[in-house]
Design a protein around this motif. Sequence first.
Motif, PDB file in Angstrom:
ATOM      1  N   LEU A  51       0.837  -1.209   0.000  1.00  0.00           N
ATOM      2  CA  LEU A  51       0.000   0.000   0.000  1.00  0.00           C
ATOM      3  C   LEU A  51       0.872   1.260   0.000  1.00  0.00           C
ATOM      4  O   LEU A  51       0.587   2.216  -0.723  1.00  0.00           O
ATOM      5  N   THR A  52       1.928   1.248   0.787  1.00  0.00           N
ATOM      6  CA  THR A  52       2.860   2.380   0.819  1.00  0.00           C
ATOM      7  C   THR A  52       3.495   2.579  -0.540  1.00  0.00           C
ATOM      8  O   THR A  52       3.590   3.702  -1.055  1.00  0.00           O
ATOM      9  N   LEU A  53       3.912   1.506  -1.128  1.00  0.00           N
ATOM     10  CA  LEU A  53       4.550   1.555  -2.444  1.00  0.00           C
ATOM     11  C   LEU A  53       3.572   2.034  -3.511  1.00  0.00           C
ATOM     12  O   LEU A  53       3.923   2.869  -4.359  1.00  0.00           O
ATOM     13  N   LEU A  54       2.355   1.557  -3.465  1.00  0.00           N
ATOM     14  CA  LEU A  54       1.348   2.009  -4.424  1.00  0.00           C
ATOM     15  C   LEU A  54       1.037   3.495  -4.246  1.00  0.00           C
ATOM     16  O   LEU A  54       0.812   4.207  -5.228  1.00  0.00           O
ATOM     17  N   ALA A  55       1.071   3.964  -3.017  1.00  0.00           N
ATOM     18  CA  ALA A  55       0.858   5.402  -2.778  1.00  0.00           C
ATOM     19  C   ALA A  55       1.984   6.205  -3.424  1.00  0.00           C
ATOM     20  O   ALA A  55       1.739   7.259  -4.026  1.00  0.00           O
ATOM     21  N   ARG A  56       3.199   5.711  -3.330  1.00  0.00           N
ATOM     22  CA  ARG A  56       4.326   6.400  -3.965  1.00  0.00           C
ATOM     23  C   ARG A  56       4.191   6.385  -5.485  1.00  0.00           C
ATOM     24  O   ARG A  56       4.474   7.385  -6.152  1.00  0.00           O
ATOM     25  N   LEU A  57       3.754   5.261  -6.014  1.00  0.00           N
ATOM     26  CA  LEU A  57       3.563   5.175  -7.466  1.00  0.00           C
ATOM     27  C   LEU A  57       2.430   6.092  -7.915  1.00  0.00           C
ATOM     28  O   LEU A  57       2.514   6.722  -8.973  1.00  0.00           O
ATOM     29  N   GLN A  58       1.390   6.161  -7.106  1.00  0.00           N
ATOM     30  CA  GLN A  58       0.270   7.047  -7.433  1.00  0.00           C
ATOM     31  C   GLN A  58       0.721   8.504  -7.377  1.00  0.00           C
ATOM     32  O   GLN A  58       0.368   9.301  -8.240  1.00  0.00           O
ATOM     33  N   GLU A  59       1.521   8.851  -6.384  1.00  0.00           N
ATOM     34  CA  GLU A  59       2.058  10.206  -6.258  1.00  0.00           C
ATOM     35  C   GLU A  59       2.933  10.561  -7.462  1.00  0.00           C
ATOM     36  O   GLU A  59       2.963  11.702  -7.907  1.00  0.00           O
ATOM     37  N   ALA A  60       3.627   9.565  -8.005  1.00  0.00           N
ATOM     38  CA  ALA A  60       4.470   9.773  -9.190  1.00  0.00           C
ATOM     39  C   ALA A  60       3.649   9.743 -10.481  1.00  0.00           C
ATOM     40  O   ALA A  60       4.211   9.765 -11.576  1.00  0.00           O
ATOM     41  N   LYS A  61       2.338   9.647 -10.337  1.00  0.00           N
ATOM     42  CA  LYS A  61       1.393   9.692 -11.464  1.00  0.00           C
ATOM     43  C   LYS A  61       1.584   8.543 -12.458  1.00  0.00           C
ATOM     44  O   LYS A  61       1.308   8.678 -13.640  1.00  0.00           O
ATOM     45  N   VAL A  62       2.017   7.411 -11.954  1.00  0.00           N
ATOM     46  CA  VAL A  62       2.211   6.240 -12.805  1.00  0.00           C
ATOM     47  C   VAL A  62       0.878   5.734 -13.332  1.00  0.00           C
ATOM     48  O   VAL A  62       0.765   5.330 -14.488  1.00  0.00           O
ATOM     49  N   PHE A  63      -0.179   5.802 -12.505  1.00  0.00           N
ATOM     50  CA  PHE A  63      -1.454   5.218 -12.891  1.00  0.00           C
ATOM     51  C   PHE A  63      -2.255   6.091 -13.847  1.00  0.00           C
ATOM     52  O   PHE A  63      -3.341   5.703 -14.265  1.00  0.00           O
ATOM     53  N   THR A  64      -1.718   7.254 -14.199  1.00  0.00           N
ATOM     54  CA  THR A  64      -2.386   8.081 -15.213  1.00  0.00           C
ATOM     55  C   THR A  64      -2.061   7.567 -16.612  1.00  0.00           C
ATOM     56  O   THR A  64      -2.696   7.974 -17.581  1.00  0.00           O
ATOM     57  N   VAL A  65      -1.102   6.677 -16.720  1.00  0.00           N
ATOM     58  CA  VAL A  65      -0.692   6.108 -18.001  1.00  0.00           C
ATOM     59  C   VAL A  65      -1.539   4.885 -18.302  1.00  0.00           C
ATOM     60  O   VAL A  65      -1.738   4.026 -17.430  1.00  0.00           O
TER      61      VAL A  65
END
Length: 163
Positions: free
Chosen positions: A110-124
């Motif tokens: 969950l922590t890692l996914l939050a970091r990925l979300q903050e890096a806007k990875v899931f907008t791709v």
Amino acid sequence: MLGELGRLDQSAQDVFGPYEKTLANGRRLSSVSAVLRAPDGEAAALPCVNLDRTPLEQAAAVLSSFCAPTTPRPKPLFEQDWNERVQYIVGAYVRECGRPVERLTRTDRLTLLARLQEAKVFTVRRAGPAVAAALRVSRSTLYGLLAELRTPESRTPRHDPSA
């Protein structure tokens, strides 16, 4: 030299090495020598195997140069590469927590996914399968974790008034 070996005690060591030898041109060798004895126990031959260490030392120098401190990643090469960003963030987290990605806890994920979300990875588009592969989880597990991350109230236990 075999004449000198004839004076060796029969119970003495018969294999020597690996030991270092240096050639006149400066190249270093690793050598192993073995006393071969006749049936009566006398030294009969002394084969010596020499390995030129130069190619190994060159390979070691190349490999160690990859382990040396490096310059920062060139931003223009990587700022648009979302897959590289995923690898970088996951790798940094794994080093930070000291566990391989397969041993991350649910909280870690969950922590890692939050970091990925903050890096806007899931907008791709199609980032989900790549992130699932990087985390070594199924896509359904990934989407479940993302749903949990996006709805914080689902992470806290609810009080059941009927209990």
